[in-house]
Each structure stands twice: as structure tokens, then as C-alpha cells.
Design an enzyme around this catalytic site. Sequence first.
Site, short mmCIF file in Angstrom:
data_model
loop_
_atom_site.label_atom_id
_atom_site.label_comp_id
_atom_site.label_asym_id
_atom_site.label_seq_id
_atom_site.Cartn_x
_atom_site.Cartn_y
_atom_site.Cartn_z
CE LYS A 1 -42.09 -1.22 38.90
NZ LYS A 1 -41.89 -1.24 39.87
NE ARG B 1 -41.30 -3.54 47.44
CZ ARG B 1 -41.41 -2.96 46.55
NH1 ARG B 1 -40.06 -2.75 45.83
NH2 ARG B 1 -41.97 -3.91 46.11
CG HIS C 1 -42.53 -8.24 44.66
ND1 HIS C 1 -42.50 -8.47 43.15
CD2 HIS C 1 -40.74 -7.40 44.64
CE1 HIS C 1 -41.11 -7.91 42.02
NE2 HIS C 1 -41.26 -7.17 43.48
NE ARG D 1 -46.01 -8.64 40.25
CZ ARG D 1 -45.96 -10.21 41.65
NH1 ARG D 1 -46.86 -10.80 41.84
NH2 ARG D 1 -44.96 -10.06 42.02
CE1 TYR E 1 -19.27 24.91 35.37
CE2 TYR E 1 -20.77 23.22 34.22
CZ TYR E 1 -21.14 24.20 34.83
OH TYR E 1 -21.54 25.33 34.38
CB CYS F 1 -21.57 20.26 31.80
SG CYS F 1 -19.70 20.68 31.79
CG MET F 2 -28.36 20.68 33.70
SD MET F 2 -28.57 22.21 34.43
CE MET F 2 -28.70 21.96 36.12
CG ASP F 3 -27.94 21.78 29.94
OD1 ASP F 3 -28.71 20.92 30.48
OD2 ASP F 3 -28.25 23.38 30.48
#
Length: 394
Positions: free
Chosen positions: A39, A140, A170, A226, A272, A319-321
Site C-alpha cells: 500500500k 478502527r 490487526h 502480512r 527564507y 525550501c520547496m525545491d
Amino acid sequence: MRQYCRNTWAEIDLDAIRANVQAFRRHIPERTEIMAVVKADGYGHGALQVGQEALASGASSLAVALLDEAIALRRAGITAPILVLGYTPSDAAEEALRWNIELTVYQRKWVQEVQQRLHGQAEQDEPLRLHVKVDTGMGRLGVRTEAELVELVEAIRGSRLFRWTGIFTHFACADEEDTSHVLQQHVKFQALLQMLQARGYQLPKVHCCNSAAAIVFPQWGYDMIRLGISLYGLYPSPYLRQRRDLTLTPALSLKTSIAHVKMPEEAYTVSYGATYTASAGEQVATLPVGYADGYSRMLSNRGYVLHRGNRVPIVGRVCMDQLMIKIEQKNAEVGDEVVLYGRQGDEEISLDEVAAELGTINYEVACMLNRRVPRVYLRDGKITQVANPIVNIC
């Protein structure tokens, strides 16, 4: 042609995936099958590639969280059994039937709704395969009482449209040193299984062990375990890592290369907010990776990466990138490889270390890596495949 044009990538060692499956194969009972959990795009490693390697290494089936994830694997050519562990809307059951995907069920009403939708199916059609989820203490999904369980099983068995193929629970605390909660859960699970058998029901495949429980209680393997986080070479908790019941091999490394190097003669601020000031003559390198790739901004001014086998600090805000690092040895050059997660020389920055710094778990660190980061798959140290979700080729 280049298969990706930005020098930031994740390397996935398929030999490590194989080694981890085989380590559990030796650890659990011979009769117990392995369901590989892929998953969340294989916990950030790539669901298809990891799933294929796990099946080739001894796993008999796969598990995902969402029906969409399962359909994607079918479209990619996976023919092995696939179980959806999470919730599937009743109006999506026809898609599961169409793609031969097994679903988790825990509500009689859901079964009735699906029965109404599938009422027109021909006699010769394959039934929808269902695994009953039992809530023994996770809180859950799942039925909680004997009455709920019997009603649900009866609803499934009472229709030719369904086939009861599994029952599972689980564990919430299987990775902790205190085993009282997991033992209580297992006792409840056993009692419900015994109740069903006493009522004359023939049990389908039984499974309860996640990675943690399979490590500590391999005798609870029943028909299947699992195998989730430990498929990727990661221990479910620091406690289990310390126990070392079996040896796991991390499969993922995150790498980049230096895009720019600066060493001005005067002091200057970095990134920043100007939260870091580099002194005159200090060497700072820029890396083309940031929080938009899943590398946390919380590592600003506190995280480390590896350059030429040395630990070097992140300076300024991520930073973002992009992010910046301080090179005390002053030996950085554009194009130098930098390791954010993984090993370089004798040094290593593990996902466990990063998780501890962030106050989270290794699962989240791996899953944060997103589609902007190409995955490079290795076998015997050689590239076998490159997956770049943004573009196939540049």
C-alpha cells in the site's frame, strides 16, 4: 535519452526486498504464507516493482489499502491474489469483482447493499472474495462481538455472489516491549475463531500477524502473515530493532547531487527568514531537493546529509525545491553526490534516525517521498529499471 532530468532520485535495492522476504520465510512456520503489503505505493518504494520482487521471492499474495491501488497493480500485469485491507464503498464492489480483487468486510449492511447491486450476476460468474475483519482492540475497522461476526458470516455464506476467503485482525501494540495488549488481542481472536468452529463453520484463511507480530510471535502465523514495513528492511519500532530477532536489509536510499557552490568573502544569510548566517569564507552548497519532494522542512538547521563520506549539516530553512548544506572541509564541487537517506562510505543516515529527529516513525519518512522523485531499481548493484511518474522520458 535521460529518464529523469533532475539530479534527485531514490534508489531501491531489489536484492534487499528479496533478502527480507527470505528472512521471514526462515523465521515463520513452513506452512505459513507471506502476504506482501505494498500500500501507499509500496511505502514509497514503488508498489509494482516491490510487489513483483516479493512474489518472485516467495510471497504468495499482495495487500493494499485502497481498491484503486489494487486495480493499478492488475492493470500493470499482477495476477497474484490482492487483498484491499481498508474500506471499499459498496458501489465499487463490481470493480473489485471485475478485476478479481479480494475485499475486507466488517458490516452486514455492506454485504446486503452489494448483494442488491450484484443481484443480476449470472450463475457462472466468479464470486466476490471477502475477508472478514475482526476488531480485537485496534479500534478502527472490524466486528467486535460474537453476534456481529456470526451475522456477517451468515450474510456472506448465504449468497452465491460471495466467497468467504479470509478472517483476520490487526494488532495495535505488537511492536512494544509490554506484550499485555497484544496477548489480550490474540486471546480474543482465538476465542472468536473457536466460537465459529464450535458452530460448525469451516474457517477460511486466518491471518493476524503484521511485521511486528511475525517477528515476536512467529507461532501465530496461522495461514498467512502480512509483511509490511519489514518487507522494506525497516523494523516496526526501536525496541524490535534492538531485539534483532532477524536481520533486515534497508532497501531505500535518497540521493541528490550538488547544484551550486558558493564561498563569498563576506558573511551572508541563507534561505527564507535569514535563520542562518554563513561566515566569511564558509562554503555552502545548494541541493535540488526540498519539502515538495517529501523531505521535511522540519529538518531546517538541524538535519544532516552525507558528502564524500562525511556528515554535513543543513543550514537555513529547507525550501520547496532546494536546501543548503555547510561544507566544513571546503571540498564541494558541482555534481558531487550527496546522500540524504542511506549509506556513503562508513557513514549512514537511516530512516530511523531521521524519524527520531522529526518525532515520528520510519513508516512516515518513507511514505513522504512523492511522485516528483524518480525511483531507480537496482539488482546486483546495477540499474534494472527507472520509474519516473512525472514523465517517462525527458
